[in-house]
Each structure stands twice: as C-alpha cells, then as structure tokens.
Design a protein around this motif. Structure first.
Motif, PDB file in Angstrom:
ATOM      1  N   ALA A 114      66.399  79.573 119.513  1.00  0.00           N
ATOM      2  CA  ALA A 114      66.965  78.228 119.666  1.00  0.00           C
ATOM      3  C   ALA A 114      68.364  78.330 120.249  1.00  0.00           C
ATOM      4  O   ALA A 114      69.132  79.222 119.924  1.00  0.00           O
ATOM      5  CB  ALA A 114      67.023  77.516 118.318  1.00  0.00           C
ATOM      6  N   ILE A 115      68.686  77.380 121.146  1.00  0.00           N
ATOM      7  CA  ILE A 115      69.991  77.356 121.776  1.00  0.00           C
ATOM      8  C   ILE A 115      70.846  76.339 121.054  1.00  0.00           C
ATOM      9  O   ILE A 115      70.521  75.159 121.035  1.00  0.00           O
ATOM     10  CB  ILE A 115      69.865  76.974 123.269  1.00  0.00           C
ATOM     11  CG1 ILE A 115      68.903  77.941 123.978  1.00  0.00           C
ATOM     12  CG2 ILE A 115      71.216  76.962 123.937  1.00  0.00           C
ATOM     13  CD1 ILE A 115      68.541  77.490 125.373  1.00  0.00           C
ATOM     14  N   GLN A 116      71.941  76.765 120.441  1.00  0.00           N
ATOM     15  CA  GLN A 116      72.780  75.806 119.739  1.00  0.00           C
ATOM     16  C   GLN A 116      73.497  74.924 120.751  1.00  0.00           C
ATOM     17  O   GLN A 116      74.074  75.401 121.713  1.00  0.00           O
ATOM     18  CB  GLN A 116      73.800  76.521 118.861  1.00  0.00           C
ATOM     19  CG  GLN A 116      74.625  75.529 118.027  1.00  0.00           C
ATOM     20  CD  GLN A 116      75.527  76.237 117.054  1.00  0.00           C
ATOM     21  OE1 GLN A 116      75.314  77.399 116.750  1.00  0.00           O
ATOM     22  NE2 GLN A 116      76.526  75.547 116.562  1.00  0.00           N
ATOM     23  N   SER A 117      73.421  73.630 120.502  1.00  0.00           N
ATOM     24  CA  SER A 117      74.130  72.666 121.338  1.00  0.00           C
ATOM     25  C   SER A 117      75.622  72.937 121.269  1.00  0.00           C
ATOM     26  O   SER A 117      76.133  73.386 120.255  1.00  0.00           O
ATOM     27  CB  SER A 117      73.823  71.254 120.847  1.00  0.00           C
ATOM     28  OG  SER A 117      74.780  70.349 121.274  1.00  0.00           O
ATOM     29  N   VAL A 118      76.320  72.664 122.387  1.00  0.00           N
ATOM     30  CA  VAL A 118      77.764  72.852 122.395  1.00  0.00           C
ATOM     31  C   VAL A 118      78.373  71.890 121.388  1.00  0.00           C
ATOM     32  O   VAL A 118      78.368  70.686 121.581  1.00  0.00           O
ATOM     33  CB  VAL A 118      78.344  72.583 123.807  1.00  0.00           C
ATOM     34  CG1 VAL A 118      79.859  72.735 123.781  1.00  0.00           C
ATOM     35  CG2 VAL A 118      77.734  73.544 124.813  1.00  0.00           C
ATOM     36  N   SER A 119      78.863  72.380 120.305  1.00  0.00           N
ATOM     37  CA  SER A 119      79.328  71.523 119.216  1.00  0.00           C
ATOM     38  C   SER A 119      80.732  70.994 119.452  1.00  0.00           C
ATOM     39  O   SER A 119      81.110  69.973 118.933  1.00  0.00           O
ATOM     40  CB  SER A 119      79.307  72.298 117.900  1.00  0.00           C
ATOM     41  OG  SER A 119      80.294  73.307 117.935  1.00  0.00           O
ATOM     42  N   GLY A 120      81.504  71.704 120.224  1.00  0.00           N
ATOM     43  CA  GLY A 120      82.865  71.257 120.480  1.00  0.00           C
ATOM     44  C   GLY A 120      83.872  71.807 119.486  1.00  0.00           C
ATOM     45  O   GLY A 120      85.067  71.584 119.623  1.00  0.00           O
ATOM     46  N   ARG A 121      83.408  72.518 118.470  1.00  0.00           N
ATOM     47  CA  ARG A 121      84.351  73.027 117.482  1.00  0.00           C
ATOM     48  C   ARG A 121      85.271  74.080 118.088  1.00  0.00           C
ATOM     49  O   ARG A 121      86.383  74.273 117.639  1.00  0.00           O
ATOM     50  CB  ARG A 121      83.606  73.570 116.266  1.00  0.00           C
ATOM     51  CG  ARG A 121      83.254  72.480 115.261  1.00  0.00           C
ATOM     52  CD  ARG A 121      82.548  73.041 114.054  1.00  0.00           C
ATOM     53  NE  ARG A 121      81.155  73.310 114.304  1.00  0.00           N
ATOM     54  CZ  ARG A 121      80.204  72.393 114.217  1.00  0.00           C
ATOM     55  NH1 ARG A 121      80.525  71.160 113.928  1.00  0.00           N
ATOM     56  NH2 ARG A 121      78.947  72.696 114.428  1.00  0.00           N
ATOM     57  N   GLU A 122      84.750  74.792 119.135  1.00  0.00           N
ATOM     58  CA  GLU A 122      85.603  75.763 119.817  1.00  0.00           C
ATOM     59  C   GLU A 122      86.327  75.109 120.985  1.00  0.00           C
ATOM     60  O   GLU A 122      87.141  75.735 121.645  1.00  0.00           O
ATOM     61  CB  GLU A 122      84.766  76.944 120.336  1.00  0.00           C
ATOM     62  CG  GLU A 122      84.057  77.738 119.248  1.00  0.00           C
ATOM     63  CD  GLU A 122      82.746  77.109 118.815  1.00  0.00           C
ATOM     64  OE1 GLU A 122      82.219  76.276 119.572  1.00  0.00           O
ATOM     65  OE2 GLU A 122      82.268  77.440 117.725  1.00  0.00           O
ATOM     66  N   GLN A 123      85.980  73.827 121.275  1.00  0.00           N
ATOM     67  CA  GLN A 123      86.593  73.136 122.384  1.00  0.00           C
ATOM     68  C   GLN A 123      87.634  72.154 121.864  1.00  0.00           C
ATOM     69  O   GLN A 123      87.593  71.721 120.712  1.00  0.00           O
ATOM     70  CB  GLN A 123      85.514  72.363 123.174  1.00  0.00           C
ATOM     71  CG  GLN A 123      84.365  73.225 123.686  1.00  0.00           C
ATOM     72  CD  GLN A 123      84.763  74.060 124.880  1.00  0.00           C
ATOM     73  OE1 GLN A 123      85.825  73.872 125.444  1.00  0.00           O
ATOM     74  NE2 GLN A 123      83.896  74.991 125.275  1.00  0.00           N
ATOM     75  N   LYS A 124      88.542  71.771 122.733  1.00  0.00           N
ATOM     76  CA  LYS A 124      89.587  70.833 122.337  1.00  0.00           C
ATOM     77  C   LYS A 124      89.010  69.457 122.049  1.00  0.00           C
ATOM     78  O   LYS A 124      89.429  68.768 121.120  1.00  0.00           O
ATOM     79  CB  LYS A 124      90.638  70.750 123.447  1.00  0.00           C
ATOM     80  CG  LYS A 124      91.837  69.902 123.082  1.00  0.00           C
ATOM     81  CD  LYS A 124      92.878  69.953 124.174  1.00  0.00           C
ATOM     82  CE  LYS A 124      94.095  69.109 123.802  1.00  0.00           C
ATOM     83  NZ  LYS A 124      95.126  69.137 124.862  1.00  0.00           N
ATOM     84  N   THR A 125      88.027  69.033 122.857  1.00  0.00           N
ATOM     85  CA  THR A 125      87.409  67.725 122.702  1.00  0.00           C
ATOM     86  C   THR A 125      85.908  67.883 122.578  1.00  0.00           C
ATOM     87  O   THR A 125      85.283  68.641 123.322  1.00  0.00           O
ATOM     88  CB  THR A 125      87.726  66.830 123.920  1.00  0.00           C
ATOM     89  OG1 THR A 125      89.141  66.768 124.101  1.00  0.00           O
ATOM     90  CG2 THR A 125      87.191  65.427 123.713  1.00  0.00           C
ATOM     91  N   HIS A 126      85.304  67.165 121.661  1.00  0.00           N
ATOM     92  CA  HIS A 126      83.863  67.212 121.469  1.00  0.00           C
ATOM     93  C   HIS A 126      83.168  66.615 122.686  1.00  0.00           C
ATOM     94  O   HIS A 126      83.668  65.680 123.313  1.00  0.00           O
ATOM     95  CB  HIS A 126      83.489  66.433 120.204  1.00  0.00           C
ATOM     96  CG  HIS A 126      82.124  66.763 119.682  1.00  0.00           C
ATOM     97  ND1 HIS A 126      80.966  66.357 120.320  1.00  0.00           N
ATOM     98  CD2 HIS A 126      81.727  67.458 118.577  1.00  0.00           C
ATOM     99  CE1 HIS A 126      79.929  66.772 119.633  1.00  0.00           C
ATOM    100  NE2 HIS A 126      80.357  67.449 118.569  1.00  0.00           N
ATOM    101  N   ILE A 127      82.011  67.121 123.029  1.00  0.00           N
ATOM    102  CA  ILE A 127      81.258  66.634 124.186  1.00  0.00           C
ATOM    103  C   ILE A 127      81.003  65.131 124.082  1.00  0.00           C
ATOM    104  O   ILE A 127      80.981  64.413 125.085  1.00  0.00           O
ATOM    105  CB  ILE A 127      79.916  67.414 124.326  1.00  0.00           C
ATOM    106  CG1 ILE A 127      79.243  67.101 125.668  1.00  0.00           C
ATOM    107  CG2 ILE A 127      78.963  67.110 123.180  1.00  0.00           C
ATOM    108  CD1 ILE A 127      79.879  67.777 126.834  1.00  0.00           C
TER     109      ILE A 127
END
Length: 356
Positions: A5-18
């Motif tokens: 399974a591919i985890q959706s980009v959660s945004g926790r490592e990103q500055k802004t959530h998708i």
C-alpha cells in the motif's frame, strides 16, 4: 492493509497539508459558462476572490473585483449601462478597467474620484468564460485548455456542473482514480480498469488504464445505449485520464472525450464543469450531409447524456464531501492508497501551488 500500500502524502513532513494548499493563479480558469452572462452582471468566485462578470455594449466580457470602491458593496447587485457597470447603491459607474467613469450627482466643482478596483484578463472561448487571476503580464504567455470538440460537428456535448464543499484536490484525485467506478454501478461507462502506464512532468500527469467499456458508438442507433442499459455490451477499450494542471481530460476508446474544467473557490469549496463529448465519427454518411443540417443535429442533441452525467456527479460529490468532512474532523488520521497515480497527482498539486 497490504504491504505494498502507498501511504497518501499526509503533509506531516510538509509545511502545508495537501488539503490546505492554494492554487497556481497564473493559469486560465473557466469561471462561468457563456450563457450565464447575458444582460446582467454575474457574481463569481475563484480562490477567495470575488469577481463580477459583465458584457459591454459590443458583447465583450469584462471582469472586475466584485466591489464598488465607494462603499465596498457588490457590483454584481447592480446593472450594466452601455459599456459601464453601475453600482446598485449610489449609481456610481465603472469602466472595464475598474475606474470610476460616471457619478450622476457629481457637483460642477467636483472631480471624479481617483479610485480604481482591479480588473482581470478574461476570454470567451468554447462556450466558457475564462479568467486569469494571477500576474496580468503572464496572461498572454499561458494557453487556455482547448476544447476542439465544442464546435466540431462530429461531437455531441453534455455539460454538468459540479459544486462540492471540498478542497479541489479531492475532486482531482477522484477523477484520476478509475478504480472508484465501483461507486457508480448503473451510471458508470467503464468496468474492470487496470492501471497500465503512468507519465508525469511539471505540468501534467497521465494515467493509462486498460478497461472494459459499456458503450460502442458505431451504428446509427448506438446513441440509445445512453438511455437503455439493456443495449450495452462490455468490450475492451483503453481509458486515459490526464491532470493537465489545473484541469482534467479523459478519453474512453474512440467514442468519448470528457473534460473537467476546475475552478477552486476556496479551501473547502470547488466548482467545476464536466463536459462529456460523444463522437459521431463512425457515421460517415452523416458527414456528407449539409453543414446546416449537421449543426442542427449537434444542437438538438446537446445534453443527450445529461441524466448519465448528473447521476455520476451526484454520487462523486457525496463521497468527496465526506472526505473533506473527515479531514476537517481529524486531519492527523492516516490515509492509505494503492493507486500510484494519486501520489503523482499530489506531487503536481504541491509543486504548482508552491510555484504559483
């Protein structure tokens, strides 16, 4: 959950959530249908910007901020006077450049107020009004998404409006993920999709599926398949879907071409126009008929797939809005994804939002 399974980009490592990203404003967005703007102004919105659209005396479309510089009320409440738009409150009239042009109660010793609201580049093409809300100097350098089938006599069009209370990314992911056909049951045009190839660049993501189509438009009575389920027969057809930022394009075999013109309204609202074209290319005898008669057929059959398209939209909007509510209630909850096309979609959304 399976290991692959591919985890959706959660945004926790990103500055802004998708689900909170903005849009690239330096693009042309379809903000209204041409038929929506007649003699009266029309209020519209794109990414928290209130816009008023109106036609001048020659029928040309103009776009301004939807506010009068006098008392900040909406110009869309007013009316058009010649080439000017008149505010409903005090009757101030502004020109297409957003400048105050006339005030009836102006005294002889008074000058017109030196005030101006923003005007936006606007174009009318293929039945839609397109707005460029970014850097005005870039407008002519960016192409509109062309819809060649709109005027082509071999294609029958149907338009369905999508209004959903959700971030635009949910809609794009829905459109790019053909496995969600499971949702549509009697409304879907395809079955058994399998993702074959995936291509991506800085402007576009294209996913090619192998699928089974319920329709084959190859005989004069074939259009009736849109209305009678018993006439449909599954047969293999390629299914291609492309996120051509900020819009979406799809082809199912040689019979159907579908566009989705996306206009993000806010972080939690999206409007889009879903345009379905049914091809008549297989009817070679039809092509020999007079152009006026072919135009009559095209115009008479406009909206032939309305029930089908509206049914799909209703089901999709319900799911998309539930996704949005689930995110608002618990944004930290993980999502998992098996379709690798969606990781590419999120990557494109993020790069365009950050560079726009």
């Amino acid at each position: 959950m399976q290991n692959n399974a591919i985890q959706s980009v959660s945004g926790r490592e990103q500055k802004t959530h998708i689900r909170e990203l903005g849009i690239n404003l330096d693009r042309w967005y379809a903000i209204a249908r041409s038929t929506e703007v007649q003699t009266q102004p029309l209020a519209a919105k794109i990414w928290n910007r209130a816009i008023v659209l109106f036609r001048d005396s020659a029928g040309k479309i103009n776009a301004l901020e939807d506010r009068c510089p006098h008392r900040q009320v909406k110009l869309s409440h007013g009316q058009v006077k010649g080439d000017l738009i008149e505010c409903a409150y005090h009757g101030w009239r502004l020109n297409a450049r957003g400048e105050c042009a006339e005030v009836d109660y102006l005294a002889e010793n008074q000058k017109l107020p030196n005030c101006k609201i923003r005007s936006y580049p606007a174009k009318e093409q293929n039945g839609f009004i397109w707005l460029f809300s970014g850097d005005e100097t870039q407008a002519e350098k960016i192409d509109l998404l062309d819809l060649p089938e709109w005027e082509h006599l071999n294609y029958i069009a149907t338009v369905s409006v999508i209004d959903c209370q959700a971030h635009y990314s949910f809609l794009i992911e829905n459109l790019m993920d053909m496995y969600h056909g499971h949702l549509h049951d009697d409304w879907q045009a395809w079955a058994n999709p399998v993702l074959d190839t995936l291509e991506e660049n800085e402007h576009q993501v294209t996913a090619r599926y192998q699928a089974q189509s319920y329709y084959k438009i190859d005989k004069i009575w074939s259009i009736s398949q849109l209305f009678f389920k018993s006439l449909r027969r599954l047969h293999p057809e390629p299914l291609e879907v492309s996120y051509v930022y900020p819009h979406w394009v799809s082809t199912l075999g040689s019979d159907f071409k579908i566009y989705c013109l996306v206009c993000p309204v806010s972080e939690t609202a999206t409007r889009a126009y879903l345009i379905h074209f049914t091809s008549l290319n297989a009817f070679w005898r039809l092509h020999k008929l007079p152009v006026w008669f072919r135009r009559f057929i095209k115009d008479s059959l406009f909206g032939a797939a309305q029930k089908l398209l509206d049914g799909l939209v209703r089901q999709d909007v319900l799911m998309i809005e539930e996704e949005q509510q689930a995110f608002l209630q618990n944004s930290e909850r993980k999502s998992y994804e098996l379709n690798r096309a969606l990781a590419s979609v999120q990557k494109l959304i993020r790069s365009q939002a950050e560079n726009g």
